[in-house]
Design a protein around this motif. Sequence first.
Motif, PDB file in Angstrom:
ATOM      1  N   SER A  62      15.840  23.434  -9.264  1.00  0.00           N
ATOM      2  CA  SER A  62      16.140  22.334 -10.195  1.00  0.00           C
ATOM      3  C   SER A  62      17.255  21.419  -9.696  1.00  0.00           C
ATOM      4  O   SER A  62      18.004  20.852 -10.488  1.00  0.00           O
ATOM      5  CB  SER A  62      16.489  22.863 -11.586  1.00  0.00           C
ATOM      6  N   MET A 112      24.154  22.325 -20.241  1.00  0.00           N
ATOM      7  CA  MET A 112      24.010  22.069 -21.658  1.00  0.00           C
ATOM      8  C   MET A 112      25.017  21.040 -22.140  1.00  0.00           C
ATOM      9  O   MET A 112      24.692  20.206 -22.970  1.00  0.00           O
ATOM     10  CB  MET A 112      24.230  23.368 -22.424  1.00  0.00           C
ATOM     11  N   ILE A 130      19.293  19.877 -20.685  1.00  0.00           N
ATOM     12  CA  ILE A 130      18.775  21.162 -21.164  1.00  0.00           C
ATOM     13  C   ILE A 130      17.878  21.800 -20.109  1.00  0.00           C
ATOM     14  O   ILE A 130      18.020  22.989 -19.780  1.00  0.00           O
ATOM     15  CB  ILE A 130      18.025  20.973 -22.503  1.00  0.00           C
ATOM     16  N   LEU A 131      16.950  21.020 -19.573  1.00  0.00           N
ATOM     17  CA  LEU A 131      15.995  21.550 -18.590  1.00  0.00           C
ATOM     18  C   LEU A 131      16.700  21.970 -17.301  1.00  0.00           C
ATOM     19  O   LEU A 131      16.344  22.993 -16.701  1.00  0.00           O
ATOM     20  CB  LEU A 131      14.906  20.516 -18.309  1.00  0.00           C
ATOM     21  N   GLU A 132      17.690  21.198 -16.888  1.00  0.00           N
ATOM     22  CA  GLU A 132      18.416  21.526 -15.661  1.00  0.00           C
ATOM     23  C   GLU A 132      19.211  22.814 -15.851  1.00  0.00           C
ATOM     24  O   GLU A 132      19.241  23.659 -14.955  1.00  0.00           O
ATOM     25  CB  GLU A 132      19.338  20.364 -15.273  1.00  0.00           C
ATOM     26  N   SER A 133      19.827  22.994 -17.020  1.00  0.00           N
ATOM     27  CA  SER A 133      20.617  24.204 -17.252  1.00  0.00           C
ATOM     28  C   SER A 133      19.728  25.450 -17.326  1.00  0.00           C
ATOM     29  O   SER A 133      20.158  26.544 -16.977  1.00  0.00           O
ATOM     30  CB  SER A 133      21.450  24.085 -18.525  1.00  0.00           C
ATOM     31  N   ARG A 134      18.490  25.274 -17.734  1.00  0.00           N
ATOM     32  CA  ARG A 134      17.540  26.398 -17.837  1.00  0.00           C
ATOM     33  C   ARG A 134      16.739  26.586 -16.534  1.00  0.00           C
ATOM     34  O   ARG A 134      15.914  27.473 -16.427  1.00  0.00           O
ATOM     35  CB  ARG A 134      16.579  26.175 -18.992  1.00  0.00           C
ATOM     36  N   LYS A 135      16.966  25.673 -15.579  1.00  0.00           N
ATOM     37  CA  LYS A 135      16.308  25.728 -14.259  1.00  0.00           C
ATOM     38  C   LYS A 135      14.786  25.673 -14.365  1.00  0.00           C
ATOM     39  O   LYS A 135      14.072  26.426 -13.700  1.00  0.00           O
ATOM     40  CB  LYS A 135      16.749  26.960 -13.465  1.00  0.00           C
ATOM     41  N   LEU A 136      14.290  24.771 -15.201  1.00  0.00           N
ATOM     42  CA  LEU A 136      12.846  24.572 -15.378  1.00  0.00           C
ATOM     43  C   LEU A 136      12.431  23.368 -14.510  1.00  0.00           C
ATOM     44  O   LEU A 136      12.321  22.234 -14.990  1.00  0.00           O
ATOM     45  CB  LEU A 136      12.522  24.339 -16.855  1.00  0.00           C
TER      46      LEU A 136
END
Length: 189
Positions: A133, A1, A56-62
């Motif tokens: 991710s 984040m 954001i996407l990397e921290s949420r592992k999407l």
Amino acid sequence: MYYSAIGVLAVLILFIVNYDILFQRQLSFGKPAWHVYRRFLFAVLAYFVADILWGILESRKLANLLFADTTLYFVAMAAGVSFWAEFAIAYLDEKSSFGQALVLAGRIIAGLIALLAVANIFTPVLFTVDADSVYRALPVRYVILAAQILLLVTISFHALSSMPKKGSAPEKRLRYQILASFGNIMAIL
């Protein structure tokens, strides 16, 4: 984040410094160079937004969304390179065949990156994003990066070598120096 925080700051600075060009169209269309610069700024904005989303996407592992965002990141970067080459030549009011070759080289590199980004969806050639991710650049990504750096350095060298002689107005010389500095800084970074 926290990765995204830098991108948010960059977007805010972009808006503050370039508000008139981005949001007051009548001011940006007085000269052809400003028209191209405006497109360059929107490409940079898209690049920043993709970078913010990446954090954001990397921290949420999407992983799937991260792959799609990284693909858009490459396309935005390609557009930025093309528009920078076009802006630099328009800004210097360069009419030589070498100047036009630089614009063409920017477009070719951008087109190649866009094609590789699309091809990467089906067969990894630029990068991969695994189920955890984790992003991994592939060798073609480094070849493309080298081509971009070479183009930026060539544009900078061209700006310096085309700089008006000492008898010219100091502000005209400064334009060439600033343009060359930007290209060199981007190549280094």
